[in-house]
Design a protein around this motif. Structure first.
Motif, PDB file in Angstrom:
ATOM      1  N   GLU A 241       0.770  -1.191  -0.076  1.00 25.04           N
ATOM      2  CA  GLU A 241      -0.113  -0.006  -0.034  1.00 25.04           C
ATOM      3  C   GLU A 241       0.857   1.109  -0.001  1.00 25.04           C
ATOM      4  O   GLU A 241       0.477   2.290  -0.574  1.00 25.04           O
ATOM      5  N   GLN A 242       2.012   1.162   0.523  1.00 27.73           N
ATOM      6  CA  GLN A 242       3.133   2.251   0.651  1.00 27.73           C
ATOM      7  C   GLN A 242       3.783   2.354  -0.735  1.00 27.73           C
ATOM      8  O   GLN A 242       4.884   3.326  -0.691  1.00 27.73           O
ATOM      9  N   GLY A 243       3.499   1.625  -1.544  1.00 22.62           N
ATOM     10  CA  GLY A 243       4.589   1.474  -2.958  1.00 22.62           C
ATOM     11  C   GLY A 243       5.767   0.803  -2.552  1.00 22.62           C
ATOM     12  O   GLY A 243       6.638   1.088  -3.328  1.00 22.62           O
ATOM     13  N   MET A 244       5.906   0.005  -1.758  1.00 21.68           N
ATOM     14  CA  MET A 244       7.305  -0.741  -1.486  1.00 21.68           C
ATOM     15  C   MET A 244       6.878  -2.321  -1.991  1.00 21.68           C
ATOM     16  O   MET A 244       5.929  -2.625  -2.260  1.00 21.68           O
ATOM     17  N   VAL A 245       8.100  -2.807  -1.945  1.00 23.14           N
ATOM     18  CA  VAL A 245       8.074  -4.319  -2.260  1.00 23.14           C
ATOM     19  C   VAL A 245       7.692  -5.226  -0.945  1.00 23.14           C
ATOM     20  O   VAL A 245       8.219  -4.817   0.039  1.00 23.14           O
ATOM     21  N   PRO A 246       7.290  -6.386  -1.036  1.00 25.14           N
ATOM     22  CA  PRO A 246       7.148  -7.330   0.112  1.00 25.14           C
ATOM     23  C   PRO A 246       8.554  -7.464   0.689  1.00 25.14           C
ATOM     24  O   PRO A 246       9.699  -7.472   0.196  1.00 25.14           O
ATOM     25  N   GLN A 247       8.608  -7.945   1.878  1.00 27.22           N
ATOM     26  CA  GLN A 247       9.444  -8.142   2.825  1.00 27.22           C
ATOM     27  C   GLN A 247      10.668  -9.367   2.223  1.00 27.22           C
ATOM     28  O   GLN A 247      11.739  -9.004   2.107  1.00 27.22           O
ATOM     29  N   CYS A 248       9.926 -10.123   1.614  1.00 26.24           N
ATOM     30  CA  CYS A 248      10.633 -11.458   1.136  1.00 26.24           C
ATOM     31  C   CYS A 248      11.658 -10.915  -0.172  1.00 26.24           C
ATOM     32  O   CYS A 248      12.431 -11.524  -0.850  1.00 26.24           O
ATOM     33  N   PHE A 249      11.049  -9.775  -0.771  1.00 23.72           N
ATOM     34  CA  PHE A 249      11.487  -9.114  -1.982  1.00 23.72           C
ATOM     35  C   PHE A 249      12.725  -8.490  -1.610  1.00 23.72           C
ATOM     36  O   PHE A 249      13.664  -8.438  -2.144  1.00 23.72           O
ATOM     37  N   GLU A 250      12.411  -7.326  -0.667  1.00 27.39           N
ATOM     38  CA  GLU A 250      13.407  -6.481  -0.370  1.00 27.39           C
ATOM     39  C   GLU A 250      14.777  -7.156   0.231  1.00 27.39           C
ATOM     40  O   GLU A 250      15.862  -6.737   0.033  1.00 27.39           O
ATOM     41  N   ASN A 251      14.544  -8.143   1.063  1.00 33.77           N
ATOM     42  CA  ASN A 251      15.315  -8.751   1.649  1.00 33.77           C
ATOM     43  C   ASN A 251      16.413  -9.801   0.865  1.00 33.77           C
ATOM     44  O   ASN A 251      17.414 -10.510   1.196  1.00 33.77           O
ATOM     45  N   CYS A 252      15.781 -10.092  -0.417  1.00 33.38           N
ATOM     46  CA  CYS A 252      16.373 -11.196  -1.089  1.00 33.38           C
ATOM     47  C   CYS A 252      17.880 -10.836  -1.522  1.00 33.38           C
ATOM     48  O   CYS A 252      18.181 -10.003  -2.274  1.00 33.38           O
ATOM     49  N   GLU A 349      13.911  -0.884  -2.799  1.00 33.89           N
ATOM     50  CA  GLU A 349      12.600  -1.428  -2.140  1.00 33.89           C
ATOM     51  C   GLU A 349      11.563  -0.967  -2.484  1.00 33.89           C
ATOM     52  O   GLU A 349      10.541  -1.172  -2.155  1.00 33.89           O
ATOM     53  N   TRP A 350      11.493   0.051  -3.513  1.00 35.29           N
ATOM     54  CA  TRP A 350      10.360   0.638  -4.202  1.00 35.29           C
ATOM     55  C   TRP A 350       9.896  -0.389  -5.182  1.00 35.29           C
ATOM     56  O   TRP A 350      10.668  -0.788  -6.013  1.00 35.29           O
ATOM     57  N   ARG A 351       8.405  -0.195  -5.498  1.00 36.76           N
ATOM     58  CA  ARG A 351       7.991  -1.052  -6.562  1.00 36.76           C
ATOM     59  C   ARG A 351       8.173  -0.069  -7.914  1.00 36.76           C
ATOM     60  O   ARG A 351       7.748   1.084  -7.865  1.00 36.76           O
ATOM     61  N   SER A 368       4.396   7.277  -9.318  1.00 36.52           N
ATOM     62  CA  SER A 368       4.387   8.657  -9.501  1.00 36.52           C
ATOM     63  C   SER A 368       5.349   9.278 -10.500  1.00 36.52           C
ATOM     64  O   SER A 368       5.431  10.515 -10.834  1.00 36.52           O
ATOM     65  N   GLY A 369       6.087   8.200 -11.188  1.00 33.30           N
ATOM     66  CA  GLY A 369       7.157   8.694 -12.163  1.00 33.30           C
ATOM     67  C   GLY A 369       8.541   9.229 -11.613  1.00 33.30           C
ATOM     68  O   GLY A 369       9.224   9.471 -12.293  1.00 33.30           O
ATOM     69  N   SER A 370       8.420   9.007 -10.309  1.00 35.23           N
ATOM     70  CA  SER A 370       9.887   9.311  -9.742  1.00 35.23           C
ATOM     71  C   SER A 370      10.860   8.241  -9.880  1.00 35.23           C
ATOM     72  O   SER A 370      10.547   7.297  -9.727  1.00 35.23           O
ATOM     73  N   THR A 371      12.113   8.643 -10.125  1.00 35.17           N
ATOM     74  CA  THR A 371      13.241   7.716 -10.389  1.00 35.17           C
ATOM     75  C   THR A 371      13.637   6.966  -8.973  1.00 35.17           C
ATOM     76  O   THR A 371      13.772   7.558  -7.953  1.00 35.17           O
ATOM     77  N   VAL A 372      13.481   5.450  -9.115  1.00 37.61           N
ATOM     78  CA  VAL A 372      13.610   5.071  -7.771  1.00 37.61           C
ATOM     79  C   VAL A 372      14.819   4.028  -7.818  1.00 37.61           C
ATOM     80  O   VAL A 372      15.577   3.291  -6.963  1.00 37.61           O
ATOM     81  N   ALA A 373      15.427   3.747  -9.073  1.00 42.13           N
ATOM     82  CA  ALA A 373      16.484   3.026  -9.277  1.00 42.13           C
ATOM     83  C   ALA A 373      17.126   3.426 -10.605  1.00 42.13           C
ATOM     84  O   ALA A 373      16.539   3.585 -11.553  1.00 42.13           O
ATOM     85  N   ARG A 374      18.603   3.277 -10.531  1.00 41.04           N
ATOM     86  CA  ARG A 374      19.363   3.356 -11.799  1.00 41.04           C
ATOM     87  C   ARG A 374      20.548   2.368 -11.713  1.00 41.04           C
ATOM     88  O   ARG A 374      21.304   2.480 -10.636  1.00 41.04           O
TER      89      ARG A 374
END
Ligand code: SF4
Ligand code: SF4
Ligand code: SF4
Lengths: 399, 270
Positions: A241-252, A349-351, A368-374
């Motif tokens: 709901e916060q636009g983040m990825v689940p725990q098991c994804f973030e910690n992989c 960690e962002w979707r 929202s179109g913001s860059t979250v990874a490069r």
């Protein structure tokens, strides 16, 4: 007859309920080639969600070694046995029966009410694992299959597959489009969220019938005897709901996991990472699509494993998916966009809802179109001197 | 409940904590001088519970009084609880609860939260885990003493806070595992002193739970290892658990028998 269209098997299919797709569907791609079975995902879920009493046997995320591992034990062979031999047509349409069809029931006659005694879903093929089946999450770990292997066996680069093989299969709930857990629940406690397609069990409504446990062929709905409720992976909805990825994804650790929204093929957006891998590049495939649930976790099949084993597991697209993946890995220009996306996987960690691959880098954007990874397309490499004069020591690693 | 009651409670918890810890000079001095038994009996007497009194008496009877006997206790302690002699009786709460250490970090956090809330932390040289018996006993001793102090001061809301905390701590932690710990000591130890001490602590916790209206849900007996039934008469080395995954099979039982796909939103099913 309640007919729904299941694109993964290329045909209409019978299902207890009429088709209703959520506004968005929680989805995922796991690149099996990168998983190292470190179980960090398993522990991140365990410590977040299933550390309570009555949850000792629960692994909403588990990682099993194929072909011999499985949690609950033998979940895959059990359900395949029950379905018996079934076939895919040469056109990629599944000709066999799904778990909703094999018992020849007319779902229109199904009386849907929330009477506990009315087991309206009992004709969904399935079984309830024994207590012991939940007690060995690591069974079969690292056990290989195939032919014997000499210490000097050389596997040529162009060799199709390895003579001896195994692979790690990380599994979470698939938040299926045609969720059997929800189809089977006599009191409609299991439901799909309209905003994100996450499948949840409402603990207040659950009456402990355990029909979801029986109906989910993936063994992902689990009974909690301390609470007298069935429980399952919640897709980490508070993070989603916060636009983040689940725990098991973030910690992989292996960065094998990409979370995002997945659309049906006719609405696929090639700049959405999940849609791109599933529908455009067709490099990621559903797990046991022939069961009929339209699961929403997609796997990039392991390229070292014989195709026949993968075919029964991921359906007819396996050969092409392996070829595409190899080509992207080799650096073929045609698959540059895929290569960029593979680099991007697990980098934030962002979707990532949209992505783009430029000359130098792959870039991910959030909703929202913001860059979250490069990430760069070519990792810069530096070479250092063998001898470190400052510390008067030789370096073992110079790149 | 009088102010004195709390002082005596504090003293009993403190003495129990001291006695269950690795025997050291402090304990030896207390035992040899006779202060240990005198204070123990005096405080147990003051709490006016016959059972508690009897159990304290047992402790007094079995307590060593000369330095040689205290030394012997040290080796008993090591055999029962110490890692140096492979002692197998655990003095940690989590070992009596379902799941394992890695899946119980929330429990550790909760216990540490209790300590922190009252401004307590481990002494710098003490590396013990938060769920250790002696820390928990000492914590209650501290709260009991604080109750007495606030009571003397006439600080009613302060008294409320510390009594609630004692109730909560007994209900959520100490009260849940002490009965199991006592059982284990009775079953597995032949040392009369430690058996008597465990029985005393059990009673103390029981009457305190009553005192503070706590209703601790005692942990079930440790469930058998999942592999037990596959391994015949192999009493040691039969348990394959690596200690990290919660492979304990869950008990079954109390299972009651239990148009669109049901949909919902953030508030639950429609
Ligand atoms: S954390 Fe990632 S790499 Fe490790 S086991 Fe899980 S999926 Fe595999
Ligand atoms: S994987 Fe199983 S539990 Fe998850 S949605 Fe599908 S049927 Fe339900
Ligand atoms: S998505 Fe969340 S709840 Fe589901 S398996 Fe992963 S960590 Fe567990």
């Amino acid at each position: 007859m309640a007919e729904v269209y299941n694109w993964q098997i290329g045909r209409e299919m019978e299902f207890p309920y009429a088709e209703s797709r959520p506004e968005k569907q929680w989805g995922a791609v796991f690149d099996i080639n990168k998983c190292i079975a470190c179980q960090t995902c398993t522990m991140s879920c365990k410590t977040t969600w299933t550390h309570g009493e009555g949850q000792e046997h629960m692994f909403w995320n588990n990682v099993e070694t194929k072909p011999y591992g499985g949690h609950p034990i033998g979940w895959d062979t059990e359900i395949l046995d029950r379905l018996g031999t079934q076939n895919w047509g040469s056109d990629g349409v599944y000709e066999g029966d799904t778990i909703f069809e094999t018992n020849d029931v007319d779902w229109d006659d199904m009386l849907i009410d929330d009477e506990l005694g009315n087991f309206h879903g009992e004709d969904i093929e399935g079984y309830r694992p024994d207590d012991q089946d939940w007690a060995h999450p690591n069974i079969g770990e690292d056990e290989p299959a195939g032919e014997s292997f000499e210490s000097d066996t050389h596997i040529a680069e162009e060799e199709e597959t390895h003579p001896m093989w195994f692979f790690y299969l990380p599994r979470v709930c698939n938040h299926c489009s045609f969720a059997a857990c929800a189809g089977g629940c006599p009191v409609q406690a299991a439901y799909k969220r309209n905003e994100d397609g996450i499948v949840l069990i409402d603990e207040d409504s659950c009456q402990a019938a355990q029909e979801c446990v029986r109906a989910c062929p993936y063994g992902k709905s689990v009974y909690n005897p301390a609470e007298s409720k069935s429980q399952k992976c919640v897709g980490c909805y508070p993070k989603v709901e916060q636009g983040m990825v689940p725990q098991c994804f973030e910690n992989c650790l292996g960065k094998i996991r990409q979370h995002g929204w997945v659309n049906p093929p006719e609405e696929a957006d090639p700049d959405n990472p999940i849609d791109f891998m599933v529908h455009e590049a067709e490099v990621a495939l559903p797990l046991y699509p022939q069961l009929g649930l339209e699961p929403n976790v997609y796997y990039v099949p392991p390229i070292n494993v014989p195709t026949d084993y993968l075919f029964q597991m991921f359906g007819p697209g396996v050969e092409e998916a392996k070829e595409t993946y190899k080509a992207a890995r080799r650096g073929d220009e045609e698959h540059r966009k895929l290569r960029g996306l593979l680099h991007l996987m697990g980098s934030t960690e962002w979707r990532i809802e949209q992505f783009e691959v430029t000359d130098e880098e792959a870039i991910g954007y959030d909703g929202s179109g913001s860059t979250v990874a490069r990430v760069p397309m070519e990792e810069p490499q530096y070479q250092r001197e063998h001898f470190d004069a400052q510390n008067n020591a030789y370096r073992l690693d110079v790149t | 409940m009088t102010t004195e009651t709390h002082v005596h409670r504090a003293r009993l918890y403190k003495l129990a904590s001291l006695a269950f810890d690795r025997p050291d000079d402090e304990l030896e001095a207390a035992l040899v001088s006779g202060d240990f038994t005198t204070q123990l009996l005096e405080s147990a007497d003051a709490l006016a519970d016959d059972e508690l009194r009897d159990r304290a008496q047992k402790v007094a009877e079995t307590a060593p009084t000369d330095p040689a006997a205290v030394d012997e206790r040290y080796s008993d302690w090591a055999t029962l609880f110490g890692f140096e002699k492979g002692g197998e009786i655990q003095q940690y709460q989590i070992e009596y609860s379902p799941g394992t250490l890695v899946t119980s970090t929330d429990t550790l956090a909760d216990i540490s939260g209790f300590y922190k809330a009252f401004g307590l932390s481990l002494a710098a040289e003490n590396r013990e885990r938060a769920d250790h018996l002696c820390l928990q006993l000492e914590f209650l001793s501290h709260l009991a003493l604080q109750t007495a102090y606030l009571d003397l001061d006439g600080d009613e809301s302060g008294v409320d806070i510390v009594t609630n905390a004692q109730g909560d701590f007994l209900e959520d932690h100490l009260g849940r595992w002490i009965p199991r710990f006592n059982e284990t000591v009775q079953d597995e130890s032949h040392v009369a002193f430690y058996r008597a001490l465990a029985a005393l602590v059990e009673r103390l916790v029981e009457i305190d739970a009553d005192r503070f209206d706590a209703d601790p849900d005692v942990f079930a007996e440790t469930p058998p290892s999942p592999t037990e039934q596959f391994i015949n008469d192999d009493s040691d080395g039969g348990d394959f658990r690596c200690g990290t995954c919660g492979t304990t099979p869950s008990p079954t039982g109390d299972q009651e028998p239990a148009q669109q796909l049901p949909m919902g939103d953030r508030d639950g099913p429609y």
